[in-house]
Design an enzyme around this catalytic site. Structure first.
Site, PDB file in Angstrom:
ATOM      1  N   ARG A   1      63.967  53.157  72.906  1.00 54.50           N
ATOM      2  CA  ARG A   1      64.982  53.878  73.695  1.00 54.50           C
ATOM      3  C   ARG A   1      65.873  54.744  72.794  1.00 54.50           C
ATOM      4  O   ARG A   1      66.409  55.756  73.217  1.00 54.50           O
ATOM      5  CB  ARG A   1      65.838  52.904  74.525  1.00 54.50           C
ATOM      6  CG  ARG A   1      67.010  53.584  75.239  1.00 54.50           C
ATOM      7  CD  ARG A   1      67.417  52.875  76.522  1.00 54.50           C
ATOM      8  NE  ARG A   1      67.687  51.473  76.310  1.00 54.50           N
ATOM      9  CZ  ARG A   1      68.836  50.974  75.850  1.00 54.50           C
ATOM     10  NH1 ARG A   1      69.838  51.778  75.550  1.00 54.50           N
ATOM     11  NH2 ARG A   1      68.986  49.688  75.693  1.00 54.50           N
TER      12      ARG A   1
ATOM     13  N   TYR B   1      68.865  75.319  90.257  1.00 54.36           N
ATOM     14  CA  TYR B   1      67.856  74.385  90.756  1.00 54.36           C
ATOM     15  C   TYR B   1      68.497  73.406  91.751  1.00 54.36           C
ATOM     16  O   TYR B   1      69.530  72.792  91.446  1.00 54.36           O
ATOM     17  CB  TYR B   1      67.243  73.638  89.559  1.00 54.36           C
ATOM     18  CG  TYR B   1      66.318  72.531  89.964  1.00 54.36           C
ATOM     19  CD1 TYR B   1      65.179  72.796  90.706  1.00 54.36           C
ATOM     20  CD2 TYR B   1      66.582  71.209  89.614  1.00 54.36           C
ATOM     21  CE1 TYR B   1      64.333  71.778  91.098  1.00 54.36           C
ATOM     22  CE2 TYR B   1      65.734  70.186  89.990  1.00 54.36           C
ATOM     23  CZ  TYR B   1      64.610  70.484  90.743  1.00 54.36           C
ATOM     24  OH  TYR B   1      63.782  69.478  91.134  1.00 54.36           O
TER      25      TYR B   1
ATOM     26  N   ASP C   1      69.745  76.280  81.697  1.00 51.84           N
ATOM     27  CA  ASP C   1      68.417  75.749  82.015  1.00 51.84           C
ATOM     28  C   ASP C   1      67.423  76.860  81.687  1.00 51.84           C
ATOM     29  O   ASP C   1      67.408  77.906  82.335  1.00 51.84           O
ATOM     30  CB  ASP C   1      68.378  75.377  83.505  1.00 51.84           C
ATOM     31  CG  ASP C   1      67.044  74.764  83.925  1.00 51.84           C
ATOM     32  OD1 ASP C   1      66.016  75.082  83.294  1.00 51.84           O
ATOM     33  OD2 ASP C   1      67.039  73.999  84.901  1.00 51.84           O
TER      34      ASP C   1
ATOM     35  N   LYS D   1      57.520  71.492  83.306  1.00 52.99           N
ATOM     36  CA  LYS D   1      57.030  72.819  83.687  1.00 52.99           C
ATOM     37  C   LYS D   1      56.137  73.374  82.567  1.00 52.99           C
ATOM     38  O   LYS D   1      55.115  72.797  82.282  1.00 52.99           O
ATOM     39  CB  LYS D   1      58.235  73.732  83.992  1.00 52.99           C
ATOM     40  CG  LYS D   1      59.210  73.112  85.003  1.00 52.99           C
ATOM     41  CD  LYS D   1      58.579  72.932  86.373  1.00 52.99           C
ATOM     42  CE  LYS D   1      59.513  72.387  87.420  1.00 52.99           C
ATOM     43  NZ  LYS D   1      59.721  70.937  87.396  1.00 52.99           N
TER      44      LYS D   1
END
Ligand code: PLP
Length: 390
Positions: A59, A112, A183, A208
């Site tokens: 993590r 978005y 973004d 993406k």
């Protein structure tokens, strides 16, 4: 900061095989392990004191994930990066690291939809307010920014492809003491490197173009050592949206072909967009590459754009008649996709949303994949013919 004139050559140099992997493997091995053990108490103590940097628990630090972070940081001209389990984990961890109750965010319009919902639901509950401005109107941004803690933008936006003057907006944010976040999923690090234009932090949905094969959901944040360090210490460990080693490995694989995939998406999408723009039943095409020069800080364009039909086309019928373009959200993979805005408006009206996201129901979004531009144009033509309302 100066950037290379040829973004493809520069990216390929960054991504070139570095020959440093375990076993001399040409592909970086996956460190598919949750934890790493220590050879001695002294080494463990040294690590926990921060005197030695080495993996302890996935993590926090995993070598495969780290390699991905280093490659993306280099592509974006950043000093550091953190990989996340999704683009939304990257966005929420970045934003939440810098705001507290009473703060205000200024955001460009049409970001978005799930970023918008994060702002309108969770952040509102935290007493963080968000003001939306047309980011193409620099004076409106100048008026909105004083007192804001954070400036959030996309360029281009992912529905109407609004392109912003990224350098000017970053400067206005900095002059007002606000941290700027962009973004950059649409352009990918190949066609836009916003840190070189003065933006503080870049986020990507790596699901993406970076992943590029529609087989991984992931995100990444890139910036200075200091700001990325603040995300690493304030939100990343506790919100826990970490990138898995296997997904990092898939992303490393995707990165190797990213420059060439982007060139292919660019060429095919421009061709399809130009053909659509010639049609009498298409009112507008929202594609940043159709003018004489590329706007904003763009060095190229991607496969995602939208257009608006006039009233002569039945949009659901058109979507059903398409063969190559599959009905589906997301984008950035090899396949061509179609999303009519009217279906997103249905979702926006549902229980999980605070928005009408402000896009006309005559808008259709396309992701132009790698099936071949002529086949895609033919597919669109036959579907439009089928969907003409008589
Ligand atoms: C522009 C943009 N940003 C962020 C996201 C969120 O990324 P993810 O789905 O990886 O959480 C998406 C997802 O579609 C997107 O289109």
């Amino acid at each position: 900061m100066s950037t290379s004139a040829d973004p493809i050559a520069r990216a390929m140099a960054v991504l070139a095989h570095d020959g440093n992997h375990a076993y001399d493997a040409v592909v970086p091995p996956i460190a598919q392990t949750s934890l790493f053990t220590f050879g001695s108490y002294a080494e463990m103590e040294e690590t926990y004191r921060g005197q030695k940097v080495r993996p302890t628990y996935t993590r926090g630090f995993n070598p495969t994930v780290r390699l991905f972070e280093e490659k993306v940081a280099a592509l974006e001209y950043g000093e550091d990066a953190i990989g996340f389990a999704s683009g939304m984990a990257a966005i929420s961890s970045a934003v939440l690291a810098f705001v507290q109750p009473g703060d205000r965010i200024v955001c460009v319009e049409h970001v978005y939809p799930d970023a918008y919902r994060l702002f309108e639901t969770y952040l509102r509950r935290m007493s963080v307010t968000v003001d939306y401005v047309d980011g193409r109107d620099l004076d409106a941004v100048r008026r909105a920014l004083p007192g804001a803690r954070l400036f959030y933008m996309e360029s281009p936006t992912s529905w109407l492809m609004h392109v912003h003057d990224v350098a000017a907006l970053a400067r206005i944010a900095r002059d007002n003491g606000a941290i700027s976040i962009i973004d950059n999923s649409w352009a990918s690090p190949i066609f836009q490197q916003p840190l070189t234009q003065g933006v503080d932090l870049v986020v990507h949905s790596a699901s993406k173009y970076i992943g590029g094969h529609s087989d991984v959901v992931a995100g990444v944040v890139i910036g200075s050592k200091q700001l990325v360090g603040e995300i690493r210490s304030r939100t990343y460990p506790y919100l826990g949206g970490k990138l898995s080693p296997f997904d990092a490995w898939l992303l490393l694989r995707g990165l190797r072909t990213l420059p060439f995939r982007m060139k292919a998406h660019e060429a095919a999408a421009l061709h399809v967009a130009r053909k659509l723009a010639e049609r009498p039943d298409v009112v507008t095409v929202h594609h940043p590459g159709l003018g004489n020069a590329l706007p904003g800080g763009l060095q190229g364009t991607s496969g995602l754009f939208s257009f608006e039909f006039d009233d002569s086309v039945d949009i659901p019928k058109f979507a059903d008649a398409l063969r190559f373009f599959k009905l589906g959200v997301s984008w950035g993979g090899h396949e061509s996709l179609v999303v009519p805005a009217q279906v997103v408006r249905v979702q926006a009206a549902g229980p999980n949303s605070a928005i009408d996201f402000g896009v006309s129901e005559r808008v259709v979004r396309l992701h132009v994949g790698l099936e071949g531009q002529d086949a895609l144009v033919a597919d669109l033509s036959q579907a439009i013919k089928e969907a003409k309302m008589s």
